[in-house]
Every structure is written in structure tokens, then in C-alpha cells.
Design a protein around this motif. Structure first.
Motif, mmCIF file in Angstrom:
data_model
loop_
_atom_site.group_PDB
_atom_site.id
_atom_site.type_symbol
_atom_site.label_atom_id
_atom_site.label_comp_id
_atom_site.label_asym_id
_atom_site.label_seq_id
_atom_site.Cartn_x
_atom_site.Cartn_y
_atom_site.Cartn_z
ATOM 1 N N SER A 245 0.831 -1.213 0.000
ATOM 2 C CA SER A 245 0.000 0.000 0.000
ATOM 3 C C SER A 245 0.859 1.254 0.000
ATOM 4 O O SER A 245 0.552 2.228 -0.701
ATOM 5 C CB SER A 245 -0.921 -0.003 1.228
ATOM 6 N N ASP A 246 1.940 1.232 0.780
ATOM 7 C CA ASP A 246 2.857 2.377 0.790
ATOM 8 C C ASP A 246 3.432 2.607 -0.605
ATOM 9 O O ASP A 246 3.567 3.748 -1.063
ATOM 10 C CB ASP A 246 3.998 2.141 1.780
ATOM 11 N N GLY A 247 3.809 1.526 -1.263
ATOM 12 C CA GLY A 247 4.368 1.637 -2.602
ATOM 13 C C GLY A 247 3.390 2.222 -3.592
ATOM 14 O O GLY A 247 3.750 3.083 -4.418
ATOM 15 N N VAL A 248 2.133 1.785 -3.532
ATOM 16 C CA VAL A 248 1.099 2.323 -4.429
ATOM 17 C C VAL A 248 0.948 3.830 -4.207
ATOM 18 O O VAL A 248 0.842 4.619 -5.165
ATOM 19 C CB VAL A 248 -0.238 1.591 -4.195
ATOM 20 N N ARG A 249 0.932 4.243 -2.947
ATOM 21 C CA ARG A 249 0.787 5.673 -2.636
ATOM 22 C C ARG A 249 1.975 6.471 -3.177
ATOM 23 O O ARG A 249 1.799 7.522 -3.813
ATOM 24 C CB ARG A 249 0.666 5.866 -1.118
ATOM 25 N N LEU A 250 3.188 5.971 -2.935
ATOM 26 C CA LEU A 250 4.386 6.680 -3.390
ATOM 27 C C LEU A 250 4.450 6.727 -4.916
ATOM 28 O O LEU A 250 4.842 7.747 -5.498
ATOM 29 C CB LEU A 250 5.641 5.993 -2.828
ATOM 30 N N GLN A 251 4.060 5.652 -5.557
ATOM 31 C CA GLN A 251 4.073 5.627 -7.020
ATOM 32 C C GLN A 251 3.081 6.639 -7.575
ATOM 33 O O GLN A 251 3.370 7.330 -8.563
ATOM 34 C CB GLN A 251 3.740 4.219 -7.514
ATOM 35 N N ALA A 252 1.914 6.757 -6.938
ATOM 36 C CA ALA A 252 0.911 7.736 -7.384
ATOM 37 C C ALA A 252 1.428 9.165 -7.224
ATOM 38 O O ALA A 252 1.041 10.067 -7.977
ATOM 39 C CB ALA A 252 -0.376 7.544 -6.590
#
Length: 273
Positions: free
Chosen positions: A27-34
Motif C-alpha cells: 500500500s505504501d508503494g502504491v501511494r508513493l508511485q501515485a
């Protein structure tokens, strides 16, 4: 029975915690990628894969985010090179290399974008050349510590070739000789001696001229800085003699004179008894 039931409950709880931990990282990765923070996102995805190797979404997202992150690193490095900052351009590829190592650590097969390796080598060569030039400028300004750090980094951080490493070692050796001469002029004789010694540690196969220069500096440092002492016989007060015996002080004097002081440390000379 109660203990066995508690144990059986504890095992799935651990598994649930591990999965939740991997999910949080995903989830952290998805947020950072966005947010466009692809390098950070790739690390989070790698952490998720590390926690749970079956998490296919994290694996696929890692591949996509890492590819974009390295593309951005290549573009950033090119811009920094054009802007006259080749050292920072090399640092951009160092950041990319760290990400590649992390991906490898978690067992994911990944190839960097086309042209990455070639541009990386060019950036590293540019960074090494810039560090060597910077070191020479700082040396000429008398900023010896800054110069030395630059020469060391030139051979240590950017995958230097054998020729580049040798050039760095030679530049540092010559710098150490300058530092030794400066210390000698300032009366810091022991420091001068030590700097000269470092030259031969750095270049064990130094040229004859360099070896002779080191010897001259060390000889001058010893001549100017050696303290000459006379060692007197040891005496003790009556109370000590009563405790250790009357022969103790004579034996200790002999031991110091015949053993320890026959081989005094550097910069100490003992007078002939």
C-alpha cells in the motif's frame, strides 16, 4: 492442553502479521508511485516481496516502478552532466545501482532500461575525472584534507578502472608528501613522519625517487623531533623497600636499562649510561 491450544493459535497469528506487514508495504508503494516517487515506491514493493514472496502484485509493481525510477535516474544524470555537475550525475547512477542490488536481494529478475550500462559508465568516468580535477585544485590551495577525500572517492565510489585507481593512488601519494613537508615546516615532526610512512603503505612498490624522498623526510623529522633523555637509577622510599625488598629497585633499574630502554620508541633517544 491449554498451552497446546495457545500455541496453535499463535502460529496463524504470526502468519497473519507477516501478510499484513507485506500488504502495508504494498500500500505504501502504491501511494508513493501515485505521487511520482518511483524510487521510493520500488523499495516498498521490494520490501513487500521480501516479506511475502507470493505477493504477485508487489512483484509486478516492483518491475514497473523500478523501470521508471531508473529511466528518471538516467534523465537526471544527463541533465546534471549538461549542467556541469558530473559528480552528482555519477551519484544518480549510484542510487540506481543500490536499487538494482535490492531487487536482486529479493530474488526478482530485472534488467535495467536500454542504454543504462553505457550511460552509467560514461557518468562514472566523468565523475572520476571531476573528482581528480577537484582534488588537484584543493591541493594547490592547500586544502589537503578535501583533496585527499576527493582522490579516495575517485577510486572508491565509481567503479574505477585499474588505470584510474593507479592515478588516484599516485595523486594521493604525492599529496601525502606535500602534507609531510608542510608538517615538517610547521615543526609537527611526528605528523610529518607518519604522513611519509603512509606513502609507502599506499604505494608499496613506489619508485626509488619516492622512497628516497620518504626516507629524507623521516630522517629530518627524527633529527628535529627526537628527545634525548638520561635514565637515572630508581630509588624508593623506606616504606616501599620494606614491602618489596631491597633488591627490587636494583632489579627494576637493570631491567629498564638492559631491556626496555635499549629499544626506545620513535623520537626518544636514551643517553649512554
Amino acid at each position: 492442553m491449554h498451552r497446546r491450544s495457545a500455541t496453535l493459535l499463535f502460529v496463524p497469528l504470526l502468519l497473519l502479521t507477516a501478510c499484513a506487514s507485506a500488504g502495508d508495504r504494498l500500500s505504501d508503494g502504491v501511494r508513493l508511485q501515485a505521487e511520482g516517487r518511483y524510487m521510493e515506491a520500488a523499495y516498498r514493493y521490494a520490501d513487500a516481496v521480501d516479506k511475502d514472496g507470493t505477493l504477485e502484485e508487489a512483484r509486478q509493481r516492483l518491475l514497473a516502478a523500478a523501470d521508471t525510477a531508473l529511466q528518471h535516474a538516467m534523465e537526471s544524470a544527463a541533465g546534471l552532466t549538461r549542467g556541469g555537475d558530473p559528480i552528482s550525475a555519477g551519484d544518480a547512477f549510484l542510487a540506481g545501482d543500490r536499487l538494482l542490488r535490492r531487487i536482486q536481494q529479493v530474488g526478482v529478475r530485472f534488467s535495467p532500461p536500454d542504454g543504462y550500462d553505457v550511460q552509467r559508465r560514461d557518468a562514472f568516468d566523468g565523475a572520476i575525472e571531476a573528482l581528480m580535477s577537484y582534488g588537484e585544485v584543493q591541493r594547490d590551495r592547500g586544502q589537503f584534507s578535501d583533496a585527499r577525500r576527493a582522490f579516495v572517492r575517485a577510486r572508491s565510489d565509481f567503479g574505477a578502472t585499474s588505470a584510474q585507481r593507479n592515478a588516484s593512488f599516485e595523486a594521493e601519494a604525492q599529496l601525502l608528501l606535500l602534507m609531510a613537508d608542510a608538517a615538517l615546516s610547521d615543526g609537527a615532526n611526528r605528523t610529518a613522519y607518519d604522513f611519509a610512512a603512509e606513502v609507502l603503505e599506499l604505494r608499496p612498490n613506489a619508485s626509488r625517487a619516492t622512497t628516497e624522498e620518504v626516507g629524507d623526510i623521516q630522517a629530518a623529522a627524527l633529527e628535529r623531533g627526537t628527545v634525548r633523555v638520561a635514565v637515572l637509577p630508581i630509588t624508593s622510599v623506606a616504606d616501599v623497600r620494606e614491602q618489596v625488598g631491597t633488591d627490587f629497585e636494583h632489579q627494576l633499574s637493570d631491567d629498564l636499562e638492559l631491556d626496555y630502554w635499549r629499544d626506545p620508541p620513535l623520537f626518544v633517544a636514551v643517553a649512554d649510561p
